[in-house]
Design a protein around this motif. Structure first.
Motif, mmCIF file in Angstrom:
data_model
loop_
_atom_site.group_PDB
_atom_site.id
_atom_site.type_symbol
_atom_site.label_atom_id
_atom_site.label_comp_id
_atom_site.label_asym_id
_atom_site.label_seq_id
_atom_site.Cartn_x
_atom_site.Cartn_y
_atom_site.Cartn_z
ATOM 1 N N ASP A 33 0.720 -1.647 0.138
ATOM 2 C CA ASP A 33 0.326 -0.103 0.273
ATOM 3 C C ASP A 33 1.224 1.299 -0.205
ATOM 4 O O ASP A 33 0.214 2.009 0.925
ATOM 5 C CB ASP A 33 -0.664 -0.142 1.196
ATOM 6 C CG ASP A 33 -1.830 -0.716 1.404
ATOM 7 O OD1 ASP A 33 -2.708 -1.696 -0.434
ATOM 8 O OD2 ASP A 33 -2.628 -1.058 2.154
ATOM 9 N N PRO A 34 1.701 1.888 -0.856
ATOM 10 C CA PRO A 34 2.647 2.844 -1.013
ATOM 11 C C PRO A 34 1.757 3.884 -0.996
ATOM 12 O O PRO A 34 0.849 3.823 -2.158
ATOM 13 C CB PRO A 34 4.003 2.481 -1.842
ATOM 14 C CG PRO A 34 2.697 1.606 -2.811
ATOM 15 C CD PRO A 34 1.916 0.490 -2.019
ATOM 16 N N VAL A 35 2.247 5.325 -0.177
ATOM 17 C CA VAL A 35 1.321 6.778 -0.314
ATOM 18 C C VAL A 35 2.490 7.677 -2.144
ATOM 19 O O VAL A 35 0.994 8.039 -2.129
ATOM 20 C CB VAL A 35 1.876 7.248 0.113
ATOM 21 C CG1 VAL A 35 0.372 6.455 1.653
ATOM 22 C CG2 VAL A 35 3.131 7.460 1.229
ATOM 23 N N ARG A 36 3.365 6.758 -2.561
ATOM 24 C CA ARG A 36 4.087 7.450 -3.289
ATOM 25 C C ARG A 36 4.072 6.115 -4.609
ATOM 26 O O ARG A 36 4.194 4.777 -3.828
ATOM 27 C CB ARG A 36 5.477 8.139 -3.227
ATOM 28 C CG ARG A 36 5.171 8.787 -2.377
ATOM 29 C CD ARG A 36 6.375 10.093 -2.031
ATOM 30 N NE ARG A 36 6.002 10.740 -0.845
ATOM 31 C CZ ARG A 36 7.523 11.765 -0.231
ATOM 32 N NH1 ARG A 36 8.770 10.556 -0.641
ATOM 33 N NH2 ARG A 36 6.550 11.345 0.829
ATOM 34 N N PRO A 37 4.271 6.602 -6.051
ATOM 35 C CA PRO A 37 4.479 5.041 -6.677
ATOM 36 C C PRO A 37 5.568 4.375 -6.320
ATOM 37 O O PRO A 37 7.102 5.086 -6.486
ATOM 38 C CB PRO A 37 4.455 6.402 -8.543
ATOM 39 C CG PRO A 37 3.484 7.219 -7.928
ATOM 40 C CD PRO A 37 3.725 7.853 -6.358
ATOM 41 N N VAL A 38 5.695 3.495 -6.707
ATOM 42 C CA VAL A 38 7.155 2.549 -6.484
ATOM 43 C C VAL A 38 7.178 1.369 -7.582
ATOM 44 O O VAL A 38 5.956 1.455 -7.905
ATOM 45 C CB VAL A 38 6.937 1.879 -4.946
ATOM 46 C CG1 VAL A 38 6.479 2.273 -3.865
ATOM 47 C CG2 VAL A 38 6.004 1.032 -4.197
ATOM 48 N N GLU A 39 8.283 0.613 -7.503
ATOM 49 C CA GLU A 39 8.248 -0.265 -8.674
ATOM 50 C C GLU A 39 7.786 -1.573 -8.269
ATOM 51 O O GLU A 39 6.939 -1.544 -9.800
ATOM 52 C CB GLU A 39 10.153 -1.167 -8.897
ATOM 53 C CG GLU A 39 10.361 -1.418 -10.234
ATOM 54 C CD GLU A 39 11.815 -1.483 -9.467
ATOM 55 O OE1 GLU A 39 12.601 -2.587 -9.414
ATOM 56 O OE2 GLU A 39 12.580 -0.763 -9.438
ATOM 57 N N ARG A 40 7.459 -2.088 -7.410
ATOM 58 C CA ARG A 40 6.253 -3.140 -6.700
ATOM 59 C C ARG A 40 5.776 -3.145 -6.146
ATOM 60 O O ARG A 40 6.253 -2.613 -4.868
ATOM 61 C CB ARG A 40 7.310 -4.334 -7.505
ATOM 62 C CG ARG A 40 6.409 -5.257 -7.208
ATOM 63 C CD ARG A 40 7.335 -6.420 -7.447
ATOM 64 N NE ARG A 40 6.249 -7.755 -7.120
ATOM 65 C CZ ARG A 40 6.716 -8.812 -7.890
ATOM 66 N NH1 ARG A 40 7.761 -9.507 -7.714
ATOM 67 N NH2 ARG A 40 5.699 -10.215 -8.015
ATOM 68 N N ALA A 41 3.934 -2.896 -5.724
ATOM 69 C CA ALA A 41 3.261 -2.536 -5.214
ATOM 70 C C ALA A 41 2.418 -3.816 -4.690
ATOM 71 O O ALA A 41 1.858 -4.817 -5.925
ATOM 72 C CB ALA A 41 2.492 -1.328 -5.202
ATOM 73 N N LEU A 42 2.569 -4.472 -3.485
ATOM 74 C CA LEU A 42 1.295 -5.282 -3.109
ATOM 75 C C LEU A 42 0.017 -4.505 -2.576
ATOM 76 O O LEU A 42 0.364 -2.957 -1.220
ATOM 77 C CB LEU A 42 1.451 -6.286 -2.009
ATOM 78 C CG LEU A 42 2.284 -7.750 -2.473
ATOM 79 C CD1 LEU A 42 3.267 -7.238 -3.508
ATOM 80 C CD2 LEU A 42 2.670 -8.132 -1.080
ATOM 81 N N VAL A 43 -1.567 -4.226 -3.007
ATOM 82 C CA VAL A 43 -1.986 -3.666 -2.568
ATOM 83 C C VAL A 43 -3.770 -4.130 -1.550
ATOM 84 O O VAL A 43 -3.674 -5.431 -2.531
ATOM 85 C CB VAL A 43 -3.306 -2.890 -3.657
ATOM 86 C CG1 VAL A 43 -4.046 -1.904 -2.915
ATOM 87 C CG2 VAL A 43 -1.815 -2.021 -4.387
ATOM 88 N N THR A 44 -3.707 -4.047 -0.513
ATOM 89 C CA THR A 44 -4.645 -4.348 -0.405
ATOM 90 C C THR A 44 -5.986 -4.610 0.334
ATOM 91 O O THR A 44 -7.068 -5.267 -0.269
ATOM 92 C CB THR A 44 -4.313 -4.239 1.528
ATOM 93 O OG1 THR A 44 -4.973 -2.990 1.288
ATOM 94 C CG2 THR A 44 -2.877 -4.763 2.533
#
Lengths: 364, 550
Positions: A33-44
């Protein structure tokens, strides 16, 4: 009583670290659940404070991926990967699995297991109350439990939803010439309120503000029965005596004027507290929340068997205090950027503060 | 208790008067005796419990909840009763039945100091959140759900075909749980007979005088008298059947305010009912409304305050004398009897409100514009305008047409600058309809605006739309429902504010508070730089008060 662990070297600190973007798992090379763009995100789950566009890769439940595409467009991420609930997959040096969180349709907890066997569960937002529109929360045994604490104060104990729906129906019979305008977040809350109204036997058409239409259609396409729904469109006074749902911010907007003298209801856990309910313009507060209340937070913490509790957002201090009293290591993360969806649009303010700024006491 | 709690809960969130009435009438109709009567007593401030105090409640919750968690919660919630209601832990063991309202009232009123805490704790265990909140509001007094005693009585009247004044008339002879009252209101019983020797006699009120009235009315048909700037009261004094003298001071709406004015009430030794103006009078001089205001809304009054701000009555009318009801008689007769009565009485704190000669409209116009030229002494400052009363009019409750007129002095006016706007309530919840405005003063860094008041009516629906648009387009800051709007010398909205008077106030940054401020006109044509300065306002204060601010 154990001292709180607040630095690296603890069990949880071996698995997750805090970065400016949010929680990061170095061994897996992903953020949750990153609050800024990242390379790889797991979203709940699909709420805007947890699911943001612009990441290189997103892994989430099928529903969450759909919801992100509905909200942000098909190009919301570089690549996407569907997480099948309960199925463990390997990412880098860790094993990851997604499990229902009971928060909204498609909401998941993320479980990470290291090569050494340390189990960390990131709950995302969750609730334990039954919800006809999503899969129930699945308690997971773990060593480190990362929990939310949106309603982490002992004053928050959510009443049974049926009681609150009963209040709405009672008001509708008492004020049958007035539109009942219900403010509910567009993802999850709105559909849950509709489903609970149907469960209570309310069969009339329910009218929707435009901002709720797409997600309600999506829920229906997923096989969730919401009965007959229609957009408000150009209708106005002819909706006297009917139930109309809209995002909370619209209650006090010019849009609401068309209904003349509506009863304004707000469906939210916050309206348990009167001052908060008034601030939100609720004349009929419906204490319906998609978050765990104080009792459920404590029960869930105990149920996981975790010895280490991280509290991501909400009333961290109270829950951390309680955990430590139970002999659990606990730390507040004070993550910035999470909150109730919808709050971001119009920050909850304080009338008195403004009055103080103006040097005016309320004299009436 | 749960039904009463649900009622209070809805009332506390409902901004509309009509909806509050509907909620109460619905409750009174569907609830049974004696619960509804006790609810009525609670809503009209007629119940009190000696042993339920905040400190005791805090002690109860401290036995059950971690103090740190309680403080964090109290800090968030902001209200003691509500925090306790929400945080109260579920009781271990068997569930007990929730108490009903009659049980709570009866048992708590009979309880000794030692018994009360256990009793309240037991009820808190048995009730849900809303029930606990209502219980705590009930026992600590002060429901604060936005319902006046008058509104609660109006809701009872609406059960059938009674008028609120019908109820006022018998109210003070009745007591909870008001069996007879409900039967009467529902058309199931006769008007309750009370042997109250000093009932409230619903007040006769006036219409504002309009220009066209002057064309058709003949001043010879009317008595003219000053309208004094105090509060309208009724002093009723009479002996009951037991021969003991009863004395009561009522507000215009029938609230018994005797408790706030014992210095005056105890000196009333006669058998009559007077209609008059309550004023603070020092050495024969009527004081500003500000002085009187300090004495209002008190349950008890310190001796020092009674000494320094003595209350008096300036009498307008005589409603009863020696047990005889005079209200059917024409004003001419009542006035003559009043003059004779006061002469005989020779009371140091009751005097006669003098008549103003009214040969024609021109004379009245002059009197209204310059009371000081027509009234001896310094009291002219306490004159709010003129009252015109038809010589042959009986005393009729309410606002009968064509009988009494009030002709108020022109309001004060000031050009102020809109600084903050807040969303209204109910129907107006999507409009910025509550306005905080300011005037210029010399600050450390040059001229600055200082807020001097708030207004939320006086404008037309069209003007509301215009201001709303202005607010939305000129917002520079948001504080929840409040917006700060541009208020610079060349950009902003000037509002002509009308108001009835000015008081000193420590609650306002400017040191002054307006009485009855409202929007008189929108001055789109005027740049904010040309709005008024604080000095213009301070000049309106009595000299001593103005000096204190400067």
């Amino acid at each position: 009583m154990r001292e709180a662990s607040s630095s690296a070297g603890t069990t949880g600190g071996d698995v997750l670290t805090l970065t400016a973007e949010g929680l990061y798992c170095p061994a897996g090379g992903f953020h949750i659940d990153p609050v800024r763009p990242v390379e790889r995100a797991l979203v709940t789950h699909g709420h805007a404070d947890h699911a943001r566009p612009g990441n290189g890769a997103v892994m989430a439940s099928r529903e969450t991926l759909d919801i992100m595409a509905i909200r942000y467009g098909e190009d919301f991420t570089g690549t996407r990967q569907e997480a099948v609930p309960g199925e463990a997959i390997r990412i880098g040096d860790v094993s990851v699995s997604f499990h229902p969180a009971g928060h909204v349709l498609g909401s998941m907890q993320v479980k990470i297991e290291t090569a050494k066997g340390t189990r960390v569960v990131v709950s995302g937002d969750y609730k334990r109350q039954a919800d006809p529109t999503c899969a129930p929360f699945e308690p997971l045994a773990c060593d480190v439990f990362v929990t939310e604490a949106t309603f982490g104060l002992p004053v928050f104990r959510h009443p049974p939803v049926a009681e609150e729906i009963g209040k709405l129906l009672k008001s509708l019979s008492l004020f049958d010439g007035r539109t009942h305008l219900v403010g509910a977040y567009s993802l999850g809350k709105a559909q849950r309120v509709i489903a609970e109204l149907r469960a209570a036997g309310y069969e009339r058409t329910i009218y929707l503000h435009g901002a709720l239409e797409r997600l309600c259609s999506y829920y229906q396409a997923q096989g969730i029965d919401l009965g007959t729904l229609e957009p408000v469109g150009r209708r106005a006074k002819e909706l006297a005596g009917e139930i109309v749902l809209c995002p909370p911010g619209q209650l006090a907007d010019r849009w609401a004027r068309r209904f003349g003298d509506p009863v304004t209801a707000v469906a939210s856990g916050w309206v348990r507290v009167r001052a908060r309910a008034r601030q939100r313009g609720a004349e009929l507060p419906l204490v319906i929340s998609d978050h765990a209340d104080w009792d459920d937070l404590r029960e869930t913490v105990a149920e996981t068997g975790a010895g280490e509790i991280w509290v991501t957002h909400g009333a961290e201090e109270a829950l951390v205090h309680w955990c430590r009293q139970q002999g659990l290591a606990a730390r507040p993360l004070n993550l910035i950027g999470y909150g109730d969806e919808g709050d971001a649009a119009e920050p909850a303010g304080n009338v008195e503060a403004a009055d103080r700024a103006a040097g005016i006491g309320s004299t009436t | 208790m749960q039904r009463f709690a649900a009622l209070l809960d809805r009332l506390s969130f409902e901004p509309r008067r009509s909806a509050k009435l509907a909620l109460m009438t619905d409750y009174f109709r569907s609830e049974t005796d004696p619960a509804r009567g006790l609810a009525l007593a609670a809503l009209t401030g007629g119940l009190s419990f000696r042993h339920a105090k905040p400190a005791m409640l805090r002690a109860l919750v401290a036995e059950r909840v971690d103090p740190h968690l309680f403080e964090l919660s109290y800090d968030f919630v902001g209200d003691l009763s509500e925090t306790i209601a929400l945080i109260w832990p579920a009781a271990a063991g068997e569930e007990t039945a929730a108490p009903d309202l009659p049980e709570v009232v009866e048992r708590l009123q009979q309880a000794g100091r030692g018994e009360a805490p256990g009793m309240i704790a037991g009820w808190l265990d048995a009730l849900d959140e809303t029930g606990r909140w209502a219980l705590l509001k009930l026992v600590t007094g002060g429901l604060r759900v936005g319902v006046s005693a008058r509104l609660a009585k109006t809701a009872v009247a609406a059960l059938g075909s009674l008028q609120p004044d019908d109820i006022e008339q018998v109210w003070h002879g009745l007591s909870p749980p008001y069996y007879g009252l409900f039967a009467w209101a529902l058309g199931e019983g006769e008007q309750p007979q009370t042997d109250d020797p000093v009932p409230f006699r619903p007040a006769m009120l006036a219409h504002p005088l309009e220009a066209r009235d002057m064309e058709v009315l003949d001043t010879a048909d009317f008595a003219a008298e000053w309208k004094w700037d105090g509060i309208r009261v009724q002093a009723a004094v009479s002996a009951g059947r037991d021969g003991r003298l009863r004395r009561r001071l009522y507000s215009r709406t029938g609230d018994d305010i005797s408790g706030a004015f014992p210095d005056l009430v105890e000196t009333l030794d006669f058998d009559a009912a007077l209609d008059g103006e309550l004023l603070v009078v020092i050495d024969g001089k009527v004081q500003s409304f500000n002085a009187l205001q300090q004495r209002l809304n008190r349950k008890t009054v310190p001796a020092k305050m009674m000494r320094e701000l003595p209350a008096a009555i300036r009498a307008y009318d005589l409603l009863a004398l020696g047990g005889e009801d005079l209200r059917e008689r024409p004003f001419r007769e009542r006035r003559a009897m009043l003059e004779e009565f006061l002469k005989q009485l020779d009371h140091p704190r009751i005097d006669l409100s003098p008549l103003v000669p009214s040969p024609d409209w021109a004379a009245l116009t002059r009197a209204r514009e310059a009371p000081a030229d027509h009234h001896e002494g310094e009291d002219a400052a306490a004159i709010e305008g003129l009252m015109l009363k038809r010589w042959d009019a009986p005393y009729v409750s309410g606002r009968p047409k064509g009988q009494w007129y009030k002709w108020k002095r022109d309001p004060f006016r000031v050009d102020a600058v809109l600084m903050y706007a807040q969303r209204g309530h109910g129907k107006r919840s999507s409009y910025y309809s509550d306005y905080t405005f300011g005037v210029w003063r010399e600050g450390e860094e040059g001229a600055e605006l200082v807020p001097v008041g708030k207004a939320y009516f006086g404008f037309t629906d069209e003007e509301l739309l215009e201001i709303d648009r202005f607010v939305r387009q000129n917002t520079i800051n948001r504080f929840g429902p409040v917006r700060e709007v541009r208020h610079e010398p060349q950009t902003g909205l000037v509002i002509e504010v009308a108001f009835e008077g000015l008081n000193r106030s420590t609650r306002h940054k400017s040191g002054v508070a307006m009485r009855f401020p409202r929007v008189a006109r929108l001055r789109w044509d005027k740049p904010p730089a040309e709005a008024d300065r604080i000095e213009a306002l301070l000049a309106l204060l009595p000299q001593d008060e103005a000096t204190a601010i400067r």
